[in-house]
Design a protein around this motif. Structure first.
Motif, PDB file in Angstrom:
ATOM      1  N   THR A  15      45.787  68.059  60.289  1.00 49.19           N
ATOM      2  CA  THR A  15      46.031  68.976  59.183  1.00 49.19           C
ATOM      3  C   THR A  15      46.319  68.219  57.892  1.00 49.19           C
ATOM      4  N   SER A  16      47.062  67.121  57.986  1.00 53.03           N
ATOM      5  CA  SER A  16      47.427  66.373  56.775  1.00 53.03           C
ATOM      6  C   SER A  16      46.199  65.814  56.070  1.00 53.03           C
ATOM      7  N   SER A  17      45.150  65.501  56.833  1.00 50.91           N
ATOM      8  CA  SER A  17      43.920  64.982  56.236  1.00 50.91           C
ATOM      9  C   SER A  17      43.049  66.088  55.670  1.00 50.91           C
ATOM     10  N   LEU A  18      43.207  67.299  56.198  1.00 48.34           N
ATOM     11  CA  LEU A  18      42.383  68.423  55.758  1.00 48.34           C
ATOM     12  C   LEU A  18      42.970  69.142  54.551  1.00 48.34           C
ATOM     13  N   ALA A  19      44.302  69.089  54.394  1.00 48.54           N
ATOM     14  CA  ALA A  19      44.965  69.861  53.355  1.00 48.54           C
ATOM     15  C   ALA A  19      44.711  69.269  51.975  1.00 48.54           C
ATOM     16  N   GLY A  20      44.504  70.153  50.995  1.00 48.67           N
ATOM     17  CA  GLY A  20      44.350  69.735  49.609  1.00 48.67           C
ATOM     18  C   GLY A  20      45.695  69.514  48.953  1.00 48.67           C
ATOM     19  N   PRO A  21      45.688  69.226  47.659  1.00 48.21           N
ATOM     20  CA  PRO A  21      46.935  68.870  46.971  1.00 48.21           C
ATOM     21  C   PRO A  21      47.880  70.040  46.733  1.00 48.21           C
ATOM     22  N   GLY A  22      47.380  71.256  46.762  1.00 45.54           N
ATOM     23  CA  GLY A  22      48.242  72.397  46.455  1.00 45.54           C
ATOM     24  C   GLY A  22      48.054  73.535  47.417  1.00 45.54           C
ATOM     25  N   LEU A 171      42.069  60.381  63.197  1.00 48.37           N
ATOM     26  CA  LEU A 171      42.101  60.270  61.742  1.00 48.37           C
ATOM     27  C   LEU A 171      43.378  60.928  61.236  1.00 48.37           C
ATOM     28  N   THR A 172      44.182  60.164  60.506  1.00 46.34           N
ATOM     29  CA  THR A 172      45.504  60.632  60.123  1.00 46.34           C
ATOM     30  C   THR A 172      45.793  60.271  58.667  1.00 46.34           C
ATOM     31  N   ASP A 173      47.075  60.371  58.266  1.00 42.33           N
ATOM     32  CA  ASP A 173      47.415  60.151  56.854  1.00 42.33           C
ATOM     33  C   ASP A 173      47.924  58.741  56.578  1.00 42.33           C
ATOM     34  N   VAL A 174      47.777  57.831  57.537  1.00 45.79           N
ATOM     35  CA  VAL A 174      48.107  56.417  57.309  1.00 45.79           C
ATOM     36  C   VAL A 174      46.906  55.570  57.685  1.00 45.79           C
ATOM     37  N   ASP A 175      46.882  54.349  57.155  1.00 47.52           N
ATOM     38  CA  ASP A 175      45.709  53.502  57.386  1.00 47.52           C
ATOM     39  C   ASP A 175      45.728  52.845  58.756  1.00 47.52           C
ATOM     40  N   ARG A 176      46.950  52.676  59.358  1.00 44.64           N
ATOM     41  CA  ARG A 176      47.060  52.052  60.670  1.00 44.64           C
ATOM     42  C   ARG A 176      48.492  52.191  61.181  1.00 44.64           C
ATOM     43  N   ILE A 177      48.732  51.685  62.376  1.00 38.21           N
ATOM     44  CA  ILE A 177      50.069  51.654  62.957  1.00 38.21           C
ATOM     45  C   ILE A 177      50.850  50.465  62.383  1.00 38.21           C
ATOM     46  N   ARG A 235      38.523  53.467  74.442  1.00 43.28           N
ATOM     47  CA  ARG A 235      39.062  52.646  73.342  1.00 43.28           C
ATOM     48  C   ARG A 235      39.463  53.576  72.198  1.00 43.28           C
ATOM     49  N   THR A 236      40.635  53.363  71.624  1.00 43.47           N
ATOM     50  CA  THR A 236      41.199  54.295  70.654  1.00 43.47           C
ATOM     51  C   THR A 236      41.438  53.605  69.317  1.00 43.47           C
ATOM     52  N   VAL A 237      41.135  54.335  68.238  1.00 48.01           N
ATOM     53  CA  VAL A 237      41.326  53.822  66.887  1.00 48.01           C
ATOM     54  C   VAL A 237      42.148  54.840  66.096  1.00 48.01           C
ATOM     55  N   ILE A 238      43.196  54.360  65.417  1.00 43.57           N
ATOM     56  CA  ILE A 238      44.007  55.192  64.529  1.00 43.57           C
ATOM     57  C   ILE A 238      43.762  54.691  63.117  1.00 43.57           C
ATOM     58  N   THR A 239      43.232  55.566  62.243  1.00 40.14           N
ATOM     59  CA  THR A 239      42.844  55.120  60.911  1.00 40.14           C
ATOM     60  C   THR A 239      42.955  56.265  59.912  1.00 40.14           C
ATOM     61  N   ASN A 240      42.687  55.972  58.658  1.00 41.61           N
ATOM     62  CA  ASN A 240      42.890  56.910  57.564  1.00 41.61           C
ATOM     63  C   ASN A 240      41.862  58.032  57.577  1.00 41.61           C
ATOM     64  N   GLY A 241      42.359  59.281  57.620  1.00 40.38           N
ATOM     65  CA  GLY A 241      41.476  60.436  57.665  1.00 40.38           C
ATOM     66  C   GLY A 241      40.785  60.734  56.346  1.00 40.38           C
ATOM     67  N   LYS A 242      41.286  60.187  55.256  1.00 38.17           N
ATOM     68  CA  LYS A 242      40.641  60.406  53.959  1.00 38.17           C
ATOM     69  C   LYS A 242      39.398  59.544  53.782  1.00 38.17           C
ATOM     70  N   GLN A 243      39.148  58.631  54.734  1.00 37.75           N
ATOM     71  CA  GLN A 243      37.988  57.747  54.664  1.00 37.75           C
ATOM     72  C   GLN A 243      37.212  57.816  55.987  1.00 37.75           C
ATOM     73  N   PRO A 244      36.511  58.925  56.228  1.00 33.34           N
ATOM     74  CA  PRO A 244      35.788  59.082  57.498  1.00 33.34           C
ATOM     75  C   PRO A 244      34.754  57.997  57.753  1.00 33.34           C
ATOM     76  N   GLY A 245      34.287  57.347  56.691  1.00 42.04           N
ATOM     77  CA  GLY A 245      33.324  56.261  56.858  1.00 42.04           C
ATOM     78  C   GLY A 245      33.880  55.090  57.653  1.00 42.04           C
ATOM     79  N   ASN A 246      35.204  55.063  57.843  1.00 39.08           N
ATOM     80  CA  ASN A 246      35.812  54.011  58.666  1.00 39.08           C
ATOM     81  C   ASN A 246      35.268  54.022  60.091  1.00 39.08           C
TER      82      ASN A 246
END
Length: 375
Positions: A15-22, A171-177, A235-246
């Motif tokens: 949800t944090s990656s999908l939500a807009g600023p307001g 895909l989350t709101d941080v770049d990594r753990i 295999r699992t990857v935790i990465t920034n949801g604002k950059q799906p190209g990751n």
């Protein structure tokens, strides 16, 4: 852009990656980038499943609610409002790229009951064979509290285990753990690779707590999801949801986000089900000899090796197997309920009929129903 050979991917966006600023806004640019990335992967032969949060959040915004609902009934009502809107947005975006999608709503019982688990597996495999991108969410509208996954991080890990995926991308709101919560600890260090379950478990204790105002998960739930998935060989990857190209960068071999190395995959679907999807109802503590036999040779568990029984369970329930110091080493389906097992623990198998008054199984857990969790 060229990526590796065709694989099966589960991608979870929060949800944090999908939500807009307001309030009332939606991060359409992020979502459009995600859809474009997934369609590119599909065009290269990969099979893709998307696990998407957002139904409750979108429902709240649709109803002009200032905060996430607290009661289950209100959550269910708001999810019913938001789920249709969420799928409408996805359908518009995927249709623009001629990619068919399907909605799949699951509850915990769909994966905990063996017959429904198998049926869910067949449905996913058929959708993927048809070239469809299944979009998965928890069926919040009907799920009761005790049958809820709790968060979509867990749901995504269970889906990845179910279909035998190669990768799980969270895909989350941080770049990594990080080694600690970077919001409160300036000395927190980024972690690029986690190679063993012991490190993963240790990090859970240092992870931050509750997630965003609109989301339900924090970093702990993502680490728990990674543990479920990697135990099932994903295999699992935790990465920034604002950059799906990751996702593409990871598949090309770049060290993006935090990657958790997969453990050896159980070679039978039934064992993946036991390890990941069947909730344990109790714990059995075993002596050192039994632990060595299970870990070293994959032996069945006998009553003689059980030293302590914890929890209430019935025959054919799942239980955790723990060493004397409490470390979980395996999980399995037990042949005896907790009351009978307390009577026969520590005793030889040939004594069981006399103790219980009936002829039961020779084993407490047969090796075919036992999954080793510690390599």
């Amino acid at each position: 852009m060229t990526v590796s050979a065709a694989q099966t991917l589960v991608v979870k966006i929060g949800t944090s990656s999908l939500a807009g600023p307001g309030l009332g806004q939606f991060a359409l640019s992020t979502l459009a980038s995600l859809v474009e990335t997934l369609c590119l992967l599909r065009s290269q032969g990969h099979q893709v499943v998307l696990v998407s949060s957002g139904a409750v959040g979108i429902g709240c915004r649709r109803l002009a609610m200032a905060e996430r609902p607290k009661t289950l009934a209100m959550k269910q009502a708001v999810a019913a409002v938001g789920q249709g809107r969420l799928m409408r947005i996805y359908d518009d975006l995927f249709s623009a790229l001629n990619q068919p999608i399907a909605q799949v709503l699951l509850t915990r019982s769909d994966l905990a009951q063996r017959s429904r688990y198998v049926n869910s597996y067949r449905t996913f495999r058929q959708l993927l064979a048809l070239g469809v991108v299944p979009i998965v969410n928890e069926n919040d509208t009907v799920a009761v509290e005790e049958l809820k996954f709790g968060d979509n991080d867990t749901l995504s890990a269970l889906v990845a285990s179910l279909i035998g995926a190669d990768w799980l991308f969270i895909l989350t709101d941080v770049d990594r753990i990080y080694s600690a919560d970077p919001r409160s600890n300036p000395d927190a260090q980024p972690i690029s690779l986690i190679e063993d379950l012991d490190t993963l478990k240790a990090l859970k204790g240092a992870a931050g707590g509750q997630g965003t105002t609109w989301g339900t998960g924090g970093m702990v739930t993502k680490l728990e999801a990674a543990q479920i998935a990697t135990t099932s060989g994903v295999r699992t990857v935790i990465t920034n949801g604002k950059q799906p190209g990751n996702i593409l960068r990871v598949l090309q071999g770049e060290a993006v986000g935090t990657q958790v190395v997969a453990q050896p995959r159980p070679n039978r679907g039934r064992k993946r089900w036991i390890a990941a999807s069947l909730p344990p109802n109790g714990r059995l503590y075993v002596d050192e000899g039994a632990a060595k036999a299970i870990l070293g040779r994959g032996k069945s568990l006998l009553a003689a090796g059980v030293t302590q029984v914890a929890g209430e369970f019935q025959p054919q329930d799942a239980v955790q197997l723990c060493t004397p110091d409490g470390e979980e080493i395996a999980r399995g389906i037990v042949n005896y309920g907790d009351q009978d097992l307390k009577r026969i623990m520590g005793r030889h198998s040939d004594e069981i009929p006399q103790i219980l008054g009936y002829v039961g199984a020779d084993t407490v857990i047969h090796r075919d129903n036992l999954v080793v969790l510690k390599p």
